[in-house]
Design an enzyme around this catalytic site. Structure first.
Site, short mmCIF file in Angstrom:
data_model
loop_
_atom_site.label_atom_id
_atom_site.label_comp_id
_atom_site.label_asym_id
_atom_site.label_seq_id
_atom_site.Cartn_x
_atom_site.Cartn_y
_atom_site.Cartn_z
N ASP A 187 -6.28 4.32 -6.25
CA ASP A 187 -5.87 3.10 -5.53
C ASP A 187 -7.06 2.54 -4.74
OD1 ASP A 187 -3.31 3.61 -6.44
OD2 ASP A 187 -2.70 4.61 -4.58
N1 URA Z 1 -1.87 9.17 -5.97
C1 URA Z 1 -1.81 8.04 -5.25
O1 URA Z 1 -0.78 7.75 -4.62
N2 URA Z 1 -2.88 7.25 -5.20
C2 URA Z 1 -4.06 7.53 -5.84
O2 URA Z 1 -5.03 6.78 -5.75
C3 URA Z 1 -4.11 8.72 -6.59
C4 URA Z 1 -3.00 9.52 -6.65
#
Ligand code: URA
Length: 229
Positions: free
Chosen positions: A101
């Site tokens: 993310d």
């Molecule tokens: N899980 C998440 O919620 N975000 C990420 O970036 C990776 C794993």
């Protein structure tokens, strides 16, 4: 490989620029002017553009320490992408091995070896990924059991696969998962009434983020790291 593809893979020239250079007679193979973009070149052929020899790019395997604010995508109209952090030719050929993310930091792998990428990301391989998680509320003693047993996330039909939670402090832990559902870790903590405030990926399989890499820095993988997949 076709001549135009070879030049495209090893330079930042666009396809139409390459075709124009070929039409202009600026491209040569073994010092003879090339006329056809579709012409096939062999491993030992020497290709030049405007008398400059084009070096063959070897396949790249890169680890990057992703900072906050960068998107794991090849293009984004709004935010910078992890490719903006790389000083590499032909970035369009690089694949991002699994996504983080925009607000998640840490280990991102990039390669132009599609098969290697697939070996890590294929759900059948169940490659482990370890994250350091910081939460808003203290992590409940039950959470490790809940995550080990699997938890049904909102909108999913099947529970998550067993995950290992190792508490570091009251509000932080290492979490290892073997799948990659959308926002999986944030949703797992939300499902137990907690909230992720910081998420940092430390490891993918046997590949551990290098401590020497500051946010935004990257390095090529070692042969051992590449072969560990
Ligand atoms: N899980 C998440 O919620 N975000 C990420 O970036 C990776 C794993």
């Amino acid at each position: 490989m076709r001549l135009d593809k070879f030049i495209g893979n090893s330079t930042d020239l666009t396809r139409s620029q390459i075709h124009q250079l070929i039409r202009q007679g600026a491209v040569s193979i073994n010092h003879a002017t090339a006329r056809k973009a579709a012409q096939h070149i062999q491993a030992n052929d020497v290709v030049s553009v405007n008398d400059e020899v084009i070096e063959r790019l070897s396949v790249r395997y890169i680890m990057l320490n992703k900072p906050v604010g960068y998107i794991c995508a090849n293009h984004d109209g709004e935010h910078p992408t992890v490719l903006d952090l790389l000083d590499e030719p032909n970035k369009a050929n690089l694949q991002i091995v699994g996504r983080l993310d925009i607000d998640t930091t840490g280990l991102v792998l990039l390669t132009d070896d599609g098969q290697w990428n697939h070996q890590i990301t294929s759900p059948r391989r169940e490659c482990s990924k370890t994250y350091r998680v910081t939460t808003a509320n203290a992590i409940d003693a039950q959470t490790a059991d809940t995550f080990r047993d699997g938890i049904l996330l909102h909108g999913e039909k099947k529970p998550t696969q067993p995950a290992e939670l190792q508490l570091l402090t009251s509000h932080s832990a290492l979490l290892t998962i073997r799948e990659g559902k959308y926002h999986q870790i944030k949703r797992m903590f939300a499902a137990v009434g907690n909230h992720v405030v910081e998420l940092h990926r430390e490891r993918i399989g046997e590949i551990v983020l290098d401590d020497n890499l500051l946010p935004g820095e990257y390095r090529p993988l070692t042969n051992l790291e590449i072969a560990s997949v």
